[in-house]
Every structure is written in structure tokens, then in C-alpha cells.
Scaffold this active site. Structure first.
Site, PDB file in Angstrom:
ATOM      1  N   CYS A 111       0.892  -1.163   0.000  1.00 32.25           N
ATOM      2  CA  CYS A 111       0.000   0.000   0.000  1.00 32.25           C
ATOM      3  C   CYS A 111       0.917   1.197   0.000  1.00 32.25           C
ATOM      4  O   CYS A 111       1.559   1.490   1.005  1.00 32.25           O
ATOM      5  CB  CYS A 111      -0.911   0.033   1.217  1.00 32.25           C
ATOM      6  SG  CYS A 111      -1.849   1.576   1.279  1.00 32.25           S
ATOM      7  N   CYS A 114      -0.501   4.134   2.560  1.00 36.70           N
ATOM      8  CA  CYS A 114      -0.552   3.981   4.014  1.00 36.70           C
ATOM      9  C   CYS A 114      -0.302   2.519   4.371  1.00 36.70           C
ATOM     10  O   CYS A 114       0.825   2.067   4.277  1.00 36.70           O
ATOM     11  CB  CYS A 114      -1.871   4.481   4.578  1.00 36.70           C
ATOM     12  SG  CYS A 114      -3.334   4.007   3.649  1.00 36.70           S
ATOM     13  N   SER A 115      -1.305   1.790   4.765  1.00 40.93           N
ATOM     14  CA  SER A 115      -1.072   0.410   5.190  1.00 40.93           C
ATOM     15  C   SER A 115      -2.304  -0.453   4.955  1.00 40.93           C
ATOM     16  O   SER A 115      -2.605  -1.326   5.751  1.00 40.93           O
ATOM     17  CB  SER A 115      -0.687   0.372   6.667  1.00 40.93           C
ATOM     18  OG  SER A 115      -1.688   1.001   7.437  1.00 40.93           O
ATOM     19  N   CYS A 116      -3.022  -0.224   3.848  1.00 42.33           N
ATOM     20  CA  CYS A 116      -4.208  -1.021   3.557  1.00 42.33           C
ATOM     21  C   CYS A 116      -3.804  -2.488   3.444  1.00 42.33           C
ATOM     22  O   CYS A 116      -2.814  -2.820   2.790  1.00 42.33           O
ATOM     23  CB  CYS A 116      -4.866  -0.546   2.265  1.00 42.33           C
ATOM     24  SG  CYS A 116      -5.471   1.149   2.412  1.00 42.33           S
TER      25      CYS A 116
HETATM   26 FE    FE Z   1      -3.373   2.088   2.818  1.00 39.32          FE
END
Ligand code: FE
Length: 212
Positions: A111, A114-116
Site C-alpha cells: 500500500c 498507508c497500510s491497507c
Molecule cells: Fe493504505
């Protein structure tokens, strides 16, 4: 909070940063400093969600896809529904896509924003997945990143990088290792690692010493 004027002990929650990860980290620090939680217990809890509880679900999906051709078709056509068939659904797993590794293509998920991450099948993301280094380098130098994870792909295998978002989250279906014809679906699931479902790992055949 009570009305006393001295604030020696009361944490000021209004100073917590807005970014969720930082906010959680700040809360954790407050709780640990106040002696309310044991950091070792917290680490164990987080570790189990990163490595055990979460990825075990994804491993069951992968093993079923390896064993059941009709399920594999459904998974590739509509991953959200096929994964829900096994009871895995919910927040951060509403819009899933499954991408399959073959001799020709190796899939890897990042991602960049961000951190999906697909929580219902993989749990919570490992720290490196959220790092700026991984998010930035996975796209521009996927083979370099893979090498650092100990993954060497054959020359003829291309790398496809998928950028997870809130709209779509990916589950990699790793290649089934050689010499596993005699294994049951649940035995196969035990071989499937978290990193292999992110695409930063490949699965060693059973019996290989696994020293990464
Ligand atoms: Fe994300």
C-alpha cells in the site's frame, strides 16, 4: 477528568497525534508508563495477530484454492464472496481481489499510501509493510525488495506489484510447492506463510529447512 489543578499523573489525551498508528503507539506508551499493561503481553498479543491468528485464515483460503478447482475459479472471479464462504469477512476485507502466482508472474502487494491490508485473511500488517521504505521501494525496485526477503525468482518470471487501497485489497495465491500431492488440505494450509500471501515470500517444499 477530576478538577484538581495539578496534573502530575493525568495523561493529556488531547495531545495524542491524529495518525492512528501513532495514536495507538502513544496510548501504549501511556499505559505502559502508568504500569497498566505489560509491554511483553502486548507484544505477544500483537505478534499472534500478525503471525498466527490472522494469516491462518488466508492459509485456509489458499489451501482450498489449491485443492478445489471450482473454489479457485470462484476465488479468482469474486474473492470477497469466495473468502466469505469460509467465514472470513468484515472490516478491511470488503473488497478483496485474489491474484495467483504462476511460472510467468509473481504478485506482490503494497500500500503505497498507508497500510491497507486484508485483515480478515491476514490479520494486522507487519511493521515492515507499513514502513516508508517498503511502500516506496516495492514499486520501483520489486526484485531488489524481494531479494532482501530472500526471494530469488527465475529470470522468466515477471513481478506484478499491486497497490492496495481502501477500495481493493489483494491476497496473493502463492504457488503450491512441489511434492505435496499426498498432503491434505489442512496439511497444505500449514505450509502457507503470511509473507507468501503478501508476495514477499515463496513457499518451500515440506521438509526443506526453513531458515529465513
Ligand atoms: Fe493504505
Amino acid at each position: 477528568m477530576s478538577g484538581h489543578s495539578h496534573d502530575h499523573d493525568d495523561p493529556d489525551y488531547s495531545v495524542l497525534p491524529s495518525d492512528p498508528a501513532l495514536r495507538v503507539k502513544s496510548l501504549e506508551t501511556l499505559l505502559v508508563n502508568k504500569g497498566l499493561v505489560d509491554p511483553a503481553a502486548l507484544d505477544a498479543f500483537i505478534d499472534s495477530f500478525q503471525n498466527d491468528i490472522g494469516p491462518k485464515n488466508g492459509a485456509r483460503v489458499v489451501a482450498k484454492a489449491w485443492c478445489d478447482a471450482a473454489y479457485r475459479e470462484r476465488l479468482l472471479a469474486d474473492a470477497t464472496s469466495a473468502i466469505a464462504e469460509l467465514g472470513f469477512s468484515g472490516i478491511q476485507g470488503e473488497h478483496m481481489a485474489a491474484v495467483e502466482n504462476t511460472d510467468d508472474v509473481h504478485n506482490m502487494v503494497v500500500c503505497t499510501l498507508c497500510s491497507c491490508y486484508p485483515w480478515p485473511v491476514l490479520g494486522i500488517p507487519p511493521t515492515w509493510y507499513k514502513s516508508f521504505e517498503y511502500r516506496s521501494r516495492a514499486v520501483v525496485d520489486p526484485r531488489g525488495v524481494l531479494a532482501e526477503f530472500g526471494v530469488e525468482l527465475p529470470e522468466g518470471t515477471s513481478v506484478q506489484v499491486w497497490d492496495s487501497t481502501a477500495e481493493i485489497r489483494y491476497l496473493v495465491i502463492p504457488k503450491r510447492p512441489e511434492d505435496t500431492e499426498s498432503l491434505s488440505e489442512s496439511q497444505l494450509a500449514e505450509l502457507v506463510t503470511r509473507d507468501s500471501m503478501i508476495g514477499t515470500g515463496v513457499i518451500s517444499p515440506p521438509g526443506d529447512s526453513n531458515d529465513d
